[in-house]
Motif scaffolding. Structure first.
Motif, PDB file in Angstrom:
ATOM      1  N   GLY A  14      72.186  -9.100   3.009  1.00 24.96           N
ATOM      2  CA  GLY A  14      72.625 -10.495   3.023  1.00 24.96           C
ATOM      3  C   GLY A  14      73.908 -10.683   3.798  1.00 24.96           C
ATOM      4  O   GLY A  14      74.932 -11.078   3.260  1.00 24.96           O
ATOM      5  N   LYS A  15      73.867 -10.412   5.067  1.00 20.36           N
ATOM      6  CA  LYS A  15      75.051 -10.579   5.924  1.00 20.36           C
ATOM      7  C   LYS A  15      75.416 -12.062   6.031  1.00 20.36           C
ATOM      8  O   LYS A  15      74.577 -12.929   5.789  1.00 20.36           O
ATOM      9  N   PRO A  16      76.643 -12.367   6.468  1.00 24.74           N
ATOM     10  CA  PRO A  16      77.008 -13.759   6.737  1.00 24.74           C
ATOM     11  C   PRO A  16      75.981 -14.418   7.661  1.00 24.74           C
ATOM     12  O   PRO A  16      75.514 -13.788   8.617  1.00 24.74           O
ATOM     13  N   GLY A  17      75.605 -15.646   7.316  1.00 23.26           N
ATOM     14  CA  GLY A  17      74.676 -16.394   8.161  1.00 23.26           C
ATOM     15  C   GLY A  17      73.210 -16.195   7.852  1.00 23.26           C
ATOM     16  O   GLY A  17      72.360 -16.878   8.425  1.00 23.26           O
ATOM     17  N   THR A  18      72.872 -15.270   6.927  1.00 22.20           N
ATOM     18  CA  THR A  18      71.467 -15.012   6.605  1.00 22.20           C
ATOM     19  C   THR A  18      70.979 -15.962   5.502  1.00 22.20           C
ATOM     20  O   THR A  18      71.760 -16.699   4.909  1.00 22.20           O
ATOM     21  N   THR A  19      69.662 -15.902   5.229  1.00 18.99           N
ATOM     22  CA  THR A  19      69.067 -16.700   4.150  1.00 18.99           C
ATOM     23  C   THR A  19      68.356 -15.794   3.146  1.00 18.99           C
ATOM     24  O   THR A  19      67.649 -14.865   3.536  1.00 18.99           O
ATOM     25  N   THR A  20      68.575 -16.072   1.856  1.00 20.61           N
ATOM     26  CA  THR A  20      67.960 -15.283   0.786  1.00 20.61           C
ATOM     27  C   THR A  20      67.446 -16.226  -0.292  1.00 20.61           C
ATOM     28  O   THR A  20      68.155 -17.159  -0.687  1.00 20.61           O
ATOM     29  N   VAL A  21      66.235 -16.010  -0.765  1.00 23.54           N
ATOM     30  CA  VAL A  21      65.766 -16.741  -1.948  1.00 23.54           C
ATOM     31  C   VAL A  21      65.243 -15.753  -2.979  1.00 23.54           C
ATOM     32  O   VAL A  21      64.880 -14.623  -2.665  1.00 23.54           O
ATOM     33  N   GLY A  22      65.234 -16.185  -4.231  1.00 23.48           N
ATOM     34  CA  GLY A  22      64.735 -15.357  -5.316  1.00 23.48           C
ATOM     35  C   GLY A  22      64.636 -16.187  -6.571  1.00 23.48           C
ATOM     36  O   GLY A  22      64.980 -17.376  -6.575  1.00 23.48           O
ATOM     37  N   THR A  23      64.195 -15.559  -7.650  1.00 22.78           N
ATOM     38  CA  THR A  23      64.003 -16.308  -8.891  1.00 22.78           C
ATOM     39  C   THR A  23      65.258 -16.302  -9.761  1.00 22.78           C
ATOM     40  O   THR A  23      65.187 -16.630 -10.943  1.00 22.78           O
ATOM     41  N   ASP A  24      66.382 -15.932  -9.187  1.00 27.85           N
ATOM     42  CA  ASP A  24      67.653 -15.917  -9.915  1.00 27.85           C
ATOM     43  C   ASP A  24      68.442 -17.177  -9.551  1.00 27.85           C
ATOM     44  O   ASP A  24      68.753 -17.383  -8.381  1.00 27.85           O
ATOM     45  N   SER A  25      68.764 -17.982 -10.552  1.00 28.64           N
ATOM     46  CA  SER A  25      69.461 -19.251 -10.278  1.00 28.64           C
ATOM     47  C   SER A  25      70.877 -19.041  -9.768  1.00 28.64           C
ATOM     48  O   SER A  25      71.532 -19.993  -9.354  1.00 28.64           O
ATOM     49  N   HIS A  26      71.375 -17.808  -9.792  1.00 25.28           N
ATOM     50  CA  HIS A  26      72.694 -17.535  -9.229  1.00 25.28           C
ATOM     51  C   HIS A  26      72.622 -16.869  -7.852  1.00 25.28           C
ATOM     52  O   HIS A  26      73.590 -16.276  -7.395  1.00 25.28           O
ATOM     53  N   LEU A  27      71.477 -16.994  -7.183  1.00 22.45           N
ATOM     54  CA  LEU A  27      71.385 -16.400  -5.842  1.00 22.45           C
ATOM     55  C   LEU A  27      72.241 -17.140  -4.818  1.00 22.45           C
ATOM     56  O   LEU A  27      72.518 -16.615  -3.742  1.00 22.45           O
ATOM     57  N   ASN A  28      72.692 -18.343  -5.189  1.00 22.35           N
ATOM     58  CA  ASN A  28      73.639 -19.020  -4.302  1.00 22.35           C
ATOM     59  C   ASN A  28      74.986 -18.300  -4.282  1.00 22.35           C
ATOM     60  O   ASN A  28      75.908 -18.699  -3.579  1.00 22.35           O
ATOM     61  N   ILE A  29      75.080 -17.210  -5.008  1.00 20.62           N
ATOM     62  CA  ILE A  29      76.227 -16.301  -4.927  1.00 20.62           C
ATOM     63  C   ILE A  29      76.415 -15.831  -3.476  1.00 20.62           C
ATOM     64  O   ILE A  29      77.498 -15.385  -3.090  1.00 20.62           O
ATOM     65  N   MET A  30      75.346 -15.953  -2.667  1.00 19.83           N
ATOM     66  CA  MET A  30      75.429 -15.551  -1.263  1.00 19.83           C
ATOM     67  C   MET A  30      76.445 -16.384  -0.490  1.00 19.83           C
ATOM     68  O   MET A  30      76.928 -15.960   0.564  1.00 19.83           O
ATOM     69  N   GLY A  31      76.786 -17.542  -1.010  1.00 19.21           N
ATOM     70  CA  GLY A  31      77.848 -18.345  -0.402  1.00 19.21           C
ATOM     71  C   GLY A  31      79.170 -17.597  -0.343  1.00 19.21           C
ATOM     72  O   GLY A  31      80.035 -17.904   0.471  1.00 19.21           O
ATOM     73  N   SER A  32      79.310 -16.594  -1.206  1.00 22.67           N
ATOM     74  CA  SER A  32      80.534 -15.787  -1.231  1.00 22.67           C
ATOM     75  C   SER A  32      80.773 -15.070   0.089  1.00 22.67           C
ATOM     76  O   SER A  32      81.904 -14.754   0.419  1.00 22.67           O
ATOM     77  N   VAL A  33      79.704 -14.801   0.829  1.00 21.95           N
ATOM     78  CA  VAL A  33      79.855 -14.112   2.115  1.00 21.95           C
ATOM     79  C   VAL A  33      79.437 -15.021   3.280  1.00 21.95           C
ATOM     80  O   VAL A  33      79.101 -14.539   4.363  1.00 21.95           O
ATOM     81  N   GLY A  34      79.434 -16.325   3.029  1.00 19.49           N
ATOM     82  CA  GLY A  34      79.075 -17.260   4.096  1.00 19.49           C
ATOM     83  C   GLY A  34      77.624 -17.182   4.494  1.00 19.49           C
ATOM     84  O   GLY A  34      77.258 -17.438   5.639  1.00 19.49           O
ATOM     85  N   ALA A  35      76.772 -16.822   3.534  1.00 24.00           N
ATOM     86  CA  ALA A  35      75.326 -16.784   3.766  1.00 24.00           C
ATOM     87  C   ALA A  35      74.679 -17.833   2.865  1.00 24.00           C
ATOM     88  O   ALA A  35      75.318 -18.327   1.933  1.00 24.00           O
ATOM     89  N   PHE A  36      73.408 -18.165   3.156  1.00 18.03           N
ATOM     90  CA  PHE A  36      72.725 -19.115   2.291  1.00 18.03           C
ATOM     91  C   PHE A  36      71.835 -18.356   1.318  1.00 18.03           C
ATOM     92  O   PHE A  36      71.126 -17.428   1.688  1.00 18.03           O
ATOM     93  N   GLY A  37      71.886 -18.752   0.046  1.00 18.86           N
ATOM     94  CA  GLY A  37      71.009 -18.171  -0.963  1.00 18.86           C
ATOM     95  C   GLY A  37      70.633 -19.249  -1.945  1.00 18.86           C
ATOM     96  O   GLY A  37      71.393 -20.197  -2.153  1.00 18.86           O
TER      97      GLY A  37
END
Lengths: 417, 172
Positions: A111-134
């Motif tokens: 999950g590098k900066p700028g990437t996109t990640t989805v999953g069944t975890d409602s806290h996957l938007n944690i990816m915002g911590s590294v400037g990525a979308f989740g």
């Protein structure tokens, strides 16, 4: 007009010029499901997936983190149903030993900066911590992402929040996040992306960013984006040019300034993460149990800090201290450096890596009237058992465990080692 | 399941005291103790099973009922169960002043109708009103009284009419 971080990431993953309000099909770099809804994802794919239910097996994986190892037959059944499906289609499973999926996505650098990640975890938007979308999604969405590699998304409007000033010594990322919840409640940012700026954000460690962004869900936000600072770029070993930043003339739906200068430790009293007040206002509350861990506060930095505070001290009589490192890698580092011993000697119970107190049962539940201080992110009624849960940072959690009542890290310093 | 753009049914008004119930999270709608259930037809019995005042909802609900709540309905986790449990009971639609973002997606993707009525007064509609819900126009009404909300978005409408995200994809 320029674009915000989320508009840029969605544009680069859809081929369109995505602006807030547009609905776009977004290509997903990391398509994941965890043990909770994972079996339903498998069920959807068996029903609708046809002969080729997986678009790209290199980008698709399962993470078991909620109920690890399974402590009920239904969860064991679900996990094994996923394993059998994964074997059939040659998909990677981060099994019950691995830890929290969202942290593995960062730790293993998928999950590098700028990437996109989805999953069944409602806290996957944690990816915002590294400037990525989740984004966490339900099992229908995720099954669709597994099969096609895409999901539809309504590009969110972005709110710009500038955090002014520097918090007081002993105040943590968790406290800054609680200050956001105190200011914006749990629905003022509903459906929005948020970008954070200011001197604290620029200096935050990657672990601070993870803690801070993990609370975006509780703010009702789609994601809390932190523009990658030098710490985050250094972790991924990339340059500024390889990360995504907002244009200087990006369009924000609202702009706010939140003063965090001299901020003291905060705590969220039950039954809501936005029910926030200073720790010092709760010093008469007796504590029965303390949980340290979760995707919010289960990193190496968090547990190292807990171990340092606990070294030479003892948990108060009658208080349970439950500690759950976020990932196996975190566990390994704590083990190698002798830090687990400090937690153990203080009276802590240390579990295998995983979500711990947030999911039902990995490290026990609370009973009626039981008071728990937790470093996790949710204290809704019934979430962590029948008891009452207060949300706080590591320093407050450790001080409360040692003193047997809600206390800040400043009070802990008065306890002799 | 019918795919009408106008729904008629009995209204369940979820209230906390005098006000529409707000911030009902997914653990109140469908508690995490029952997450291992994967068959939709078994989920209905747990609907609102952890919501104060409505723990017997699953017993009292009738097929065709429509639910009305306040702000931020379905905040919290990403569980699809929190949508599917209502579908299992034959609940036709959920109306709220606003929804949690993930809940909204989950409902849209499973073809379950939801309607946002921002600014809806707490006491305009009463428990068990027989109402009409116009998804196309975004209007909830009972006889003379009505309230205009957000019309269904194009994506939501297309997926709803197809019967769900996968069925929609087959038409693309």
């Amino acid at each position: 007009m320029g674009r915000t971080i989320v508009e840029k990431i969605m544009s680069s993953h859809s081929g369109d010029d995505c602006r807030a309000g547009d609905v776009a099909w977004i290509e997903i770099d990391n398509r994941t499901a965890r043990d909770f809804a994972g079996a339903s994802v498998v069920g959807n794919l068996e029903k609708y997936g046809g002969d080729s239910p997986i678009d790209d097996k290199q980008k698709t994986f399962f993470t078991f983190d909620c109920n690890v190892p399974a402590n009920t037959i239904p969860y064991a059944n679900n996990q094994h149903r996923i394993r059998l499906f994964a074997r059939k289609y040659d998909l990677k499973v981060f099994d019950v030993d691995a830890g929290i999926g969202s942290h593995i996505v960062i730790e293993d650098k998928f999950g590098k900066p700028g990437t996109t990640t989805v999953g069944t975890d409602s806290h996957l938007n944690i990816m915002g911590s590294v400037g990525a979308f989740g984004q966490g999604m339900g099992d229908v969405d995720i099954a669709y992402a597994f099969k096609t590699g895409n999901v539809w998304f309504e590009v969110p409007h972005t709110v710009k929040v500038t955090l002014e000033g520097i918090p007081a010594q002993g105040t943590e990322a968790k406290d800054v996040a609680l200050a956001m919840l105190r200011r914006f409640n749990n629905h003022e940012l509903l459906g929005k992306a948020v970008e954070f700026y200011g001197p604290w954000v620029e200096k935050a460690t990657i672990e601070d960013c993870i803690t801070f962004s993990s609370l975006a869900t509780e703010m009702g936000a789609i994601i809390g984006m932190i523009p990658p600072n030098d710490n985050v770029l250094g972790f991924f070993d990339i340059s500024r040019e390889e990360a995504v930043y907002a244009d200087s003339d990006a369009e924000y739906s609202e702009e706010y300034i939140l003063d965090i200068n001299g901020l003291e430790p905060l705590i969220a009293a039950p039954p809501s993460p936005s029910n926030v007040s200073p720790v010092s206002e709760h010093s008469d509350v007796k504590v029965d149990g303390v949980f340290i861990g979760s995707c919010t506060n289960g990193t190496y930095q968090d547990l190292k800090y807990a171990a340092e505070l606990l070294k030479g001290r003892k948990v108060a009589p009658g208080v349970m201290l439950k500690v759950v490192p976020a990932t196996r890698e975190t566990w390994s580092r704590l083990l190698d450096e002798g830090l687990l011993k400090d937690i153990f000697n203080a009276g802590g119970i240390i579990s295998n890596a995983g979500c711990g107190g947030c999911a039902s049962g990995q490290i026990g539940m609370t009973g009626e009237k039981e008071i728990q201080v937790s470093t996790s992110n949710r204290n809704f009624k019934g979430k962590q058992g029948r008891g009452n849960t207060y949300l706080a940072g590591i320093g407050t959690a450790v001080a409360s465990a040692v003193l047997g009542r809600i206390a800040s890290v400043h009070e802990l310093k008065e306890v002799r080692t | 399941m019918t795919r009408d753009m106008i729904l008629r049914g009995r209204l369940w008004v979820l209230k906390s005291g005098e006000n529409l119930f707000s911030d009902i999270d997914t653990d109140m709608i469908y508690h995490n103790a029952h997450l291992a259930v994967t068959e939709i037809e078994k989920m209905g019995q747990f609907a609102l099973g952890n919501l104060d005042g409505y723990k017997d909802f699953a017993v009292k609900a009738q097929p065709g009922d429509i639910i009305l709540t306040g702000d931020n309905f379905g905040s919290g986790s990403s569980r699809q169960h929190a949508v599917d449990c209502f579908a299992a009971l034959g609940v036709q639609a959920v109306i709220a002043r606003s929804f949690g973002a993930i809940y909204k997606r989950n409902a849209i993707n499973s073809g379950f109708p939801i309607m946002e009525l921002p600014g809806l007064p707490d006491n305009l509609f009463e428990q068990f009103d027989e109402v009409e819900l116009d998804l196309e126009k975004g209007v909830l009404s009972k006889g003379e009284k009505s309230f205009n909300g957000n019309p269904m978005s194009k994506v939501a409408r297309d997926i709803y009419l197809a019967g769900g995200l996968f069925q929609y994809a087959e038409q693309m």
